[in-house]
Design an enzyme around this catalytic site. Structure first.
Site, PDB file in Angstrom:
ATOM      1  N   LYS A  13      38.707  44.123  46.419  1.00 12.06           N
ATOM      2  CA  LYS A  13      38.640  43.365  47.673  1.00 12.06           C
ATOM      3  C   LYS A  13      39.745  42.302  47.721  1.00 12.06           C
ATOM      4  O   LYS A  13      40.460  42.198  48.701  1.00 12.06           O
ATOM      5  CB  LYS A  13      37.278  42.660  47.821  1.00 12.06           C
ATOM      6  CG  LYS A  13      36.080  43.580  47.868  1.00 12.06           C
ATOM      7  CD  LYS A  13      34.793  42.798  48.151  1.00 12.06           C
ATOM      8  CE  LYS A  13      34.403  41.805  47.055  1.00 12.06           C
ATOM      9  NZ  LYS A  13      34.010  42.426  45.775  1.00 12.06           N
ATOM     10  N   ARG A  88      27.290  38.132  51.256  1.00 11.15           N
ATOM     11  CA  ARG A  88      26.832  38.858  50.079  1.00 11.15           C
ATOM     12  C   ARG A  88      25.411  39.385  50.269  1.00 11.15           C
ATOM     13  O   ARG A  88      24.924  40.145  49.441  1.00 11.15           O
ATOM     14  CB  ARG A  88      26.787  37.924  48.865  1.00 11.15           C
ATOM     15  CG  ARG A  88      28.114  37.625  48.192  1.00 11.15           C
ATOM     16  CD  ARG A  88      28.667  38.831  47.479  1.00 11.15           C
ATOM     17  NE  ARG A  88      29.163  38.592  46.139  1.00 11.15           N
ATOM     18  CZ  ARG A  88      30.360  38.089  45.823  1.00 11.15           C
ATOM     19  NH1 ARG A  88      31.194  37.731  46.763  1.00 11.15           N
ATOM     20  NH2 ARG A  88      30.715  37.951  44.571  1.00 11.15           N
ATOM     21  N   ARG A 123      41.404  42.367  33.597  1.00 19.01           N
ATOM     22  CA  ARG A 123      41.622  41.668  34.854  1.00 19.01           C
ATOM     23  C   ARG A 123      41.972  40.205  34.581  1.00 19.01           C
ATOM     24  O   ARG A 123      41.418  39.586  33.683  1.00 19.01           O
ATOM     25  CB  ARG A 123      40.304  41.727  35.630  1.00 19.01           C
ATOM     26  CG  ARG A 123      40.455  41.561  37.097  1.00 19.01           C
ATOM     27  CD  ARG A 123      39.239  42.120  37.775  1.00 19.01           C
ATOM     28  NE  ARG A 123      38.248  41.090  38.004  1.00 19.01           N
ATOM     29  CZ  ARG A 123      37.698  40.851  39.197  1.00 19.01           C
ATOM     30  NH1 ARG A 123      38.039  41.560  40.237  1.00 19.01           N
ATOM     31  NH2 ARG A 123      36.780  39.930  39.342  1.00 19.01           N
ATOM     32  N   ARG A 156      38.674  35.479  34.130  1.00 17.82           N
ATOM     33  CA  ARG A 156      37.516  34.798  34.701  1.00 17.82           C
ATOM     34  C   ARG A 156      36.353  34.775  33.725  1.00 17.82           C
ATOM     35  O   ARG A 156      36.089  35.767  33.066  1.00 17.82           O
ATOM     36  CB  ARG A 156      37.081  35.518  35.988  1.00 17.82           C
ATOM     37  CG  ARG A 156      37.874  35.101  37.183  1.00 17.82           C
ATOM     38  CD  ARG A 156      37.603  35.982  38.361  1.00 17.82           C
ATOM     39  NE  ARG A 156      36.189  36.108  38.680  1.00 17.82           N
ATOM     40  CZ  ARG A 156      35.753  36.648  39.820  1.00 17.82           C
ATOM     41  NH1 ARG A 156      36.612  37.087  40.706  1.00 17.82           N
ATOM     42  NH2 ARG A 156      34.468  36.752  40.047  1.00 17.82           N
ATOM     43  N   ARG A 167      26.393  41.308  37.770  1.00 16.95           N
ATOM     44  CA  ARG A 167      27.055  41.241  39.077  1.00 16.95           C
ATOM     45  C   ARG A 167      26.928  42.576  39.807  1.00 16.95           C
ATOM     46  O   ARG A 167      26.762  42.610  41.018  1.00 16.95           O
ATOM     47  CB  ARG A 167      28.520  40.833  38.915  1.00 16.95           C
ATOM     48  CG  ARG A 167      28.650  39.381  38.450  1.00 16.95           C
ATOM     49  CD  ARG A 167      30.039  39.047  37.977  1.00 16.95           C
ATOM     50  NE  ARG A 167      31.021  39.072  39.050  1.00 16.95           N
ATOM     51  CZ  ARG A 167      32.327  39.225  38.860  1.00 16.95           C
ATOM     52  NH1 ARG A 167      32.800  39.400  37.635  1.00 16.95           N
ATOM     53  NH2 ARG A 167      33.152  39.219  39.889  1.00 16.95           N
TER      54      ARG A 167
END
Ligand code: AMP
Length: 213
Positions: A13, A88, A123, A156, A167
């Site tokens: 996203k 969300r 990531r 992160r 998540r």
């Protein structure tokens, strides 16, 4: 032009929102980025959000909704914006409806859970501008340094494998029902998020241009 990106964590996203934001010259608004900024600044709301974020849970609406409303009232949103990470939940989508904010297109980036877990390792994120990178799929030109602004790249705290699992669960239980919500409004566009980044961008821009007319 009001656009929204839906998709599991790590579906791409943020990556697509960056490119689409540059292409159509509308700001990309990520509640995740707003929350991480508040956390870094050590504000009261940021510190309250921290515990939820690090556990991979959703931050309560009374924290997120106010931040989003404030950001949407900024002058740069007057000609449209991209929402990345908000709403969300269905109640959050209803908040947008109550605000009179309607979407021109809702783009859901579809990626299988197995691929998500692979993607989350490797990531990183720019600590200054929030741009996202991946060692394999989207490496920066210079390791550890942001191509856009020269900022430092960091992993992160919530990209740890055990947090990624929470998540994903939250995504399927609370966020995925939004696909139905926007399908019923005739706004939903599904895109396969497992191809090359540029091919996904091309499919998205084609869908946006069709809506723009
Ligand atoms: P993201 O950068 O979009 O993956 O968001 C990172 C984390 O911030 C999420 O796992 C949540 O803890 C929190 N967060 C971001 N957006 C929202 C939202 N709209 N509602 C509740 N929590 C959110």
């Amino acid at each position: 032009m009001n656009l929204m990106f839906l998709g599991a964590p790590g579906a791409g996203k943020g990556t697509q929102a960056e490119v689409i934001s540059d292409h159509y010259r509308i700001p990309s608004i990520s509640t995740g980025v707003l929350l991480r900024e508040a956390k870094e600044r050590g504000t009261e709301l940021g510190l309250r959000a921290k515990t939820y974020m690090e556990a991979g849970q959703l931050v309560p609406d009374e924290i997120v909704v106010g931040m989003l409303k404030e950001r949407l009232s900024a002058p740069d949103c007057a000609n449209g914006f991209i929402l990345d990470g908000f709403p969300r939940t269905v109640p959050q989508a209803e908040v947008l409806d109550k605000m009179g904010v309607s979407m021109d297109l809702v783009i859901s980036i579809e990626v299988r859970d197995e691929a998500i877990v692979e993607r989350m390792s490797g990531r990183s994120l720019c600590a200054s501008c929030g741009a996202s990178y991946h060692t394999k799929f989207k490496p920066s030109a210079k390791p550890g340094v942001c191509d856009r602004c020269g900022g430092e790249l960091k992993v992160r705290a919530d990209d740890k494998p055990e947090v990624v699992q929470s998540r994903l669960t939250v995504y399927h239980e609370q966020t995925e029902p939004l696909k139905d919500f926007y399908e019923k409004k005739g706004k939903l566009f599904l895109v396969n998020g497992e191809g090359a980044i540029e091919d996904i961008t091309a499919a998205i821009t084609e869908a946006i241009d069709k809506v723009k007319g």
